[in-house]
Design a protein around this motif. Structure first.
Motif, PDB file in Angstrom:
ATOM      1  N   GLU A  11       0.867  -1.187   0.000  1.00  0.00           N
ATOM      2  CA  GLU A  11       0.000   0.000   0.000  1.00  0.00           C
ATOM      3  C   GLU A  11       0.899   1.232   0.000  1.00  0.00           C
ATOM      4  O   GLU A  11       2.119   1.111   0.184  1.00  0.00           O
ATOM      5  CB  GLU A  11      -0.945  -0.015   1.208  1.00  0.00           C
ATOM      6  N   ARG A  68      -9.515  -8.886  -7.684  1.00  0.00           N
ATOM      7  CA  ARG A  68      -8.484  -9.018  -6.654  1.00  0.00           C
ATOM      8  C   ARG A  68      -7.197  -9.520  -7.299  1.00  0.00           C
ATOM      9  O   ARG A  68      -7.138 -10.649  -7.795  1.00  0.00           O
ATOM     10  CB  ARG A  68      -8.942  -9.982  -5.568  1.00  0.00           C
ATOM     11  N   LEU A  69      -6.200  -8.669  -7.340  1.00  0.00           N
ATOM     12  CA  LEU A  69      -4.955  -8.981  -8.033  1.00  0.00           C
ATOM     13  C   LEU A  69      -3.798  -9.040  -7.047  1.00  0.00           C
ATOM     14  O   LEU A  69      -3.923  -8.576  -5.910  1.00  0.00           O
ATOM     15  CB  LEU A  69      -4.674  -7.891  -9.076  1.00  0.00           C
ATOM     16  N   VAL A 123      -4.015   9.543  -1.809  1.00  0.00           N
ATOM     17  CA  VAL A 123      -3.839  10.909  -1.349  1.00  0.00           C
ATOM     18  C   VAL A 123      -3.543  10.894   0.147  1.00  0.00           C
ATOM     19  O   VAL A 123      -4.160  10.128   0.876  1.00  0.00           O
ATOM     20  CB  VAL A 123      -5.165  11.679  -1.645  1.00  0.00           C
ATOM     21  N   TYR A 148      -3.564   1.308  11.240  1.00  0.00           N
ATOM     22  CA  TYR A 148      -3.169   2.656  11.657  1.00  0.00           C
ATOM     23  C   TYR A 148      -4.297   3.666  11.844  1.00  0.00           C
ATOM     24  O   TYR A 148      -4.066   4.799  12.229  1.00  0.00           O
ATOM     25  CB  TYR A 148      -2.102   3.241  10.720  1.00  0.00           C
ATOM     26  N   TYR A 149      -5.530   3.255  11.594  1.00  0.00           N
ATOM     27  CA  TYR A 149      -6.610   4.245  11.625  1.00  0.00           C
ATOM     28  C   TYR A 149      -7.099   4.607  13.025  1.00  0.00           C
ATOM     29  O   TYR A 149      -7.070   3.800  13.943  1.00  0.00           O
ATOM     30  CB  TYR A 149      -7.813   3.747  10.822  1.00  0.00           C
ATOM     31  N   ALA A 186     -15.128  -2.934  -2.960  1.00  0.00           N
ATOM     32  CA  ALA A 186     -14.534  -1.697  -2.420  1.00  0.00           C
ATOM     33  C   ALA A 186     -13.725  -1.014  -3.520  1.00  0.00           C
ATOM     34  O   ALA A 186     -12.787  -1.596  -4.068  1.00  0.00           O
ATOM     35  CB  ALA A 186     -13.649  -2.013  -1.233  1.00  0.00           C
ATOM     36  N   ILE A 187     -14.106   0.213  -3.865  1.00  0.00           N
ATOM     37  CA  ILE A 187     -13.368   0.925  -4.924  1.00  0.00           C
ATOM     38  C   ILE A 187     -12.445   1.989  -4.349  1.00  0.00           C
ATOM     39  O   ILE A 187     -11.548   2.471  -5.025  1.00  0.00           O
ATOM     40  CB  ILE A 187     -14.320   1.523  -5.989  1.00  0.00           C
ATOM     41  N   GLY A 226      -9.176   7.048   5.658  1.00  0.00           N
ATOM     42  CA  GLY A 226      -9.540   7.516   6.987  1.00  0.00           C
ATOM     43  C   GLY A 226      -8.410   8.284   7.624  1.00  0.00           C
ATOM     44  O   GLY A 226      -7.376   8.558   7.004  1.00  0.00           O
ATOM     45  N   TYR A 253      -5.409   8.925  10.376  1.00  0.00           N
ATOM     46  CA  TYR A 253      -4.373   8.128  11.058  1.00  0.00           C
ATOM     47  C   TYR A 253      -3.439   9.058  11.839  1.00  0.00           C
ATOM     48  O   TYR A 253      -2.277   9.225  11.522  1.00  0.00           O
ATOM     49  CB  TYR A 253      -3.628   7.216  10.062  1.00  0.00           C
ATOM     50  N   PHE A 304      -6.670   8.602   1.606  1.00  0.00           N
ATOM     51  CA  PHE A 304      -7.460   7.516   1.000  1.00  0.00           C
ATOM     52  C   PHE A 304      -6.694   6.926  -0.170  1.00  0.00           C
ATOM     53  O   PHE A 304      -5.716   7.531  -0.645  1.00  0.00           O
ATOM     54  CB  PHE A 304      -8.834   8.020   0.521  1.00  0.00           C
ATOM     55  N   ARG A 327     -10.269  -1.938 -10.367  1.00  0.00           N
ATOM     56  CA  ARG A 327     -11.712  -2.050 -10.123  1.00  0.00           C
ATOM     57  C   ARG A 327     -12.450  -0.888 -10.770  1.00  0.00           C
ATOM     58  O   ARG A 327     -13.552  -1.060 -11.308  1.00  0.00           O
ATOM     59  CB  ARG A 327     -11.988  -2.075  -8.616  1.00  0.00           C
TER      60      ARG A 327
HETATM   61  P1  HAM Z   1      -7.054  -0.372   1.154  1.00  0.00           P
HETATM   62  O1  HAM Z   1      -8.504  -0.341   1.519  1.00  0.00           O
HETATM   63  O2  HAM Z   1      -6.267  -1.541   1.593  1.00  0.00           O
HETATM   64  O3  HAM Z   1      -6.444   0.973   1.717  1.00  0.00           O
HETATM   65  O4  HAM Z   1      -6.911  -0.251  -0.418  1.00  0.00           O
HETATM   66  C1  HAM Z   1      -7.529   0.797  -1.144  1.00  0.00           C
HETATM   67  C2  HAM Z   1      -8.190   0.248  -2.408  1.00  0.00           C
HETATM   68  O5  HAM Z   1      -7.249  -0.516  -3.176  1.00  0.00           O
HETATM   69  C3  HAM Z   1      -9.342  -0.720  -2.157  1.00  0.00           C
HETATM   70  O6  HAM Z   1     -10.539  -0.033  -1.875  1.00  0.00           O
HETATM   71  C4  HAM Z   1      -9.405  -1.467  -3.479  1.00  0.00           C
HETATM   72  O7  HAM Z   1     -10.133  -0.713  -4.430  1.00  0.00           O
HETATM   73  C5  HAM Z   1      -7.938  -1.515  -3.915  1.00  0.00           C
HETATM   74  N1  HAM Z   1      -7.360  -2.858  -3.650  1.00  0.00           N
HETATM   75  C6  HAM Z   1      -6.920  -3.332  -2.474  1.00  0.00           C
HETATM   76  N2  HAM Z   1      -6.451  -4.595  -2.614  1.00  0.00           N
HETATM   77  C7  HAM Z   1      -6.597  -4.918  -3.914  1.00  0.00           C
HETATM   78  C8  HAM Z   1      -6.292  -6.087  -4.703  1.00  0.00           C
HETATM   79  N3  HAM Z   1      -5.702  -7.165  -4.180  1.00  0.00           N
HETATM   80  N4  HAM Z   1      -6.588  -6.068  -6.034  1.00  0.00           N
HETATM   81  C9  HAM Z   1      -7.162  -4.967  -6.596  1.00  0.00           C
HETATM   82  N5  HAM Z   1      -7.469  -3.847  -5.895  1.00  0.00           N
HETATM   83  C10 HAM Z   1      -7.197  -3.810  -4.583  1.00  0.00           C
HETATM   84  C11 HAM Z   1      -5.135   1.320   1.613  1.00  0.00           C
HETATM   85  O8  HAM Z   1      -4.335   0.772   0.904  1.00  0.00           O
HETATM   86  C12 HAM Z   1      -4.763   2.551   2.413  1.00  0.00           C
HETATM   87  N6  HAM Z   1      -3.355   2.823   2.205  1.00  0.00           N
HETATM   88  C13 HAM Z   1      -5.651   3.729   2.019  1.00  0.00           C
HETATM   89  C14 HAM Z   1      -5.312   4.989   2.779  1.00  0.00           C
HETATM   90  C15 HAM Z   1      -4.550   6.008   2.326  1.00  0.00           C
HETATM   91  N7  HAM Z   1      -5.697   5.272   3.996  1.00  0.00           N
HETATM   92  C16 HAM Z   1      -5.197   6.438   4.347  1.00  0.00           C
HETATM   93  N8  HAM Z   1      -4.487   6.883   3.344  1.00  0.00           N
END
Ligand code: HAM
Length: 403
Positions: free
Chosen positions: A80, A119-120, A128, A259-260, A277-278, A282, A284, A301, A307
């Motif tokens: 991430e 899911r990849l 952001v 971390y949230y 989930a697109i 939140g 942190y 976010f 997706r």
């Molecule tokens: P996350 O919910 O783990 O948050 O991922 C954000 C988005 O990445 C998900 O809503 C989904 O659309 C996409 N995603 C996650 N895993 C996969 C996967 N295996 N294949 C395809 N798409 C996927 C975060 O990563 C946090 N860093 C968000 C954040 C930023 N929070 C605060 N700042």
């Protein structure tokens, strides 16, 4: 034949158009909100993710592409983007500078999950991160930004919202939840029993139907928020109401990363199947401090580009640029020469083979060219060419040197 690894896709042709269209649209929105681009490495020390995303999360526990490099360093492909941006923020001493720092990024993320539709193992995020504001208006800003990006791409959504409390109210709530689950230990799944020792609030998003039936009656965090979290959550809902952004309160929304605190949100789509989930994000507020920086409130976010590519409504393609074709071999050099000049201002497609009118017009249609020019012996002799406008079907006869 060597194929790509499972869950790792090529992006080309029409997919690539969608991919760049999304990135350009999201970049445009982020810049309008005053955010600046940041690029961080794909590879980081494993410890960074263990300390930020959290050892108890599925991401760190099961899904990391982790290895020891040739210098004996324990490294990991980023699962991430937040952790790397926070590391860079601290490393560049921006935490000590004070003020607001707002960044956006896009790029590959890696999670060793079981691949399926949506899911990849290598996927792309647009994300952001905003540092330095503890105002709940910044949380609202994040949500409005996601909504603006989705609106600009013609994508419908449902927004789910929760508050995870802070260090004042979360510990008491956690204790109450543990007591609740312990009384039902024999009825919940093994994963939930394990979560009691690692990260109890993750039981709330257990996918097991029987567990979910039990947790309907569990204490709710939003009923147990301290005054400050409760006020922020009320204000956030009011800002969203005023700005006509619809939301649903989901008391079980806990997010998969540790971390949230306070605001947690997810945007879901009902049009792409189970991996719905697109976007997710939140607040942190403790992460910068956890990673040895000066305590700095933060919120952000990330959106899953693959997706979203399924959902984007692309604007209708308009005809653009020139197609210049040679009717015989001795015109090819002139075609290349004219294309070279014209490309300073316009998109030009040529074909190195001499062909007849019918075959060239097919080529022009394929690339959606607006203007069509053919050059053969007649044109070379007369020194004039005909430019056909393929949109309004008009023609213009001009000397070659004026082209
Ligand atoms: P996350 O919910 O783990 O948050 O991922 C954000 C988005 O990445 C998900 O809503 C989904 O659309 C996409 N995603 C996650 N895993 C996969 C996967 N295996 N294949 C395809 N798409 C996927 C975060 O990563 C946090 N860093 C968000 C954040 C930023 N929070 C605060 N700042």
């Amino acid at each position: 034949m060597i194929k790509s690894l499972r869950g790792m896709n090529d992006i080309l042709s029409e997919d690539y158009e969608r991919f760049t269209y999304f990135i350009n649209t999201a970049t445009d929105v982020a810049q309008k909100y005053g955010f600046h681009f940041i690029e961080t490495p794909l590879l980081e020390e494993t410890a960074l993710f263990k300390r930020s995303v959290g050892e108890s999360s599925d991401i760190v526990g099961k899904e990391m592409y982790q290895f020891i490099d040739k210098g004996e360093n324990d490294v990991c492909l980023r699962p991430e983007g937040t952790a790397g941006v926070v590391r860079a923020f601290i490393q560049k001493k921006l935490d000590k500078a004070g003020g607001l720092h707002r960044y956006f990024y896009h790029g590959s993320m890696f999670r060793y999950e079981r691949p399926q539709k949506g899911r990849l193992r290598q996927f792309h995020q647009f994300g952001v991160e905003s540092f330095g504001s503890e105002s709940v208006y910044e949380d609202a800003n994040m949500i409005m930004m996601v909504a603006d990006i989705l609106d600009a791409c013609g994508i419908g959504y449902r927004l789910q919202l929760n508050s995870l409390g802070d260090s004042m109210c979360m510990p008491t709530y956690r204790d109450n939840l543990v007591k609740f689950v312990e009384r039902r230990k024999d009825d919940v799944c093994e994963d939930c029993v394990r979560r009691l020792d690692t990260n109890p609030i993750r039981v709330l998003d257990c996918k097991n139907g029987k567990c979910q039936e039990i947790y309907v009656n569990a204490p709710k965090l939003i009923d147990n928020l301290c005054e400050s979290c409760d006020t922020d959550f009320t204000v956030l809902k009011k800002i969203l109401d005023t700005n006509e952004i619809k939301y649903e309160i989901d008391t079980n929304l806990v997010r998969g990363l540790d971390y949230y605190s306070k605001t947690a949100f997810e945007f879901v789509s009902d049009d792409i199947g189970s991996q719905s989930a697109i976007a997710g994000g939140g607040r942190y507020d403790r992460l910068v401090e956890f990673l040895d920086g000066k305590p700095t409130p933060a919120v952000g976010f990330a959106m899953g580009i693959e997706r979203l590519m399924e959902l984007i409504k692309m604007p209708e393609q308009t005809k653009e640029g020139y197609y210049i074709g040679a009717l015989d071999e001795n015109a090819v050099d002139l075609v290349v020469q004219l294309a070279h000049k014209k490309r300073r201002t316009d998109k030009v497609t040529i074909d190195y083979k001499a062909k007849n009118f019918k075959n060239h017009i097919k080529g022009a249609d394929k690339v959606n060219a607006k203007y069509f020019v053919l050059i053969g012996s007649n044109e070379i002799q007369s020194g004039a060419i005909v430019i056909k406008n393929l949109e309004d079907k008009t023609e213009d006869n001009i000397p070659i040197e004026e082209f």
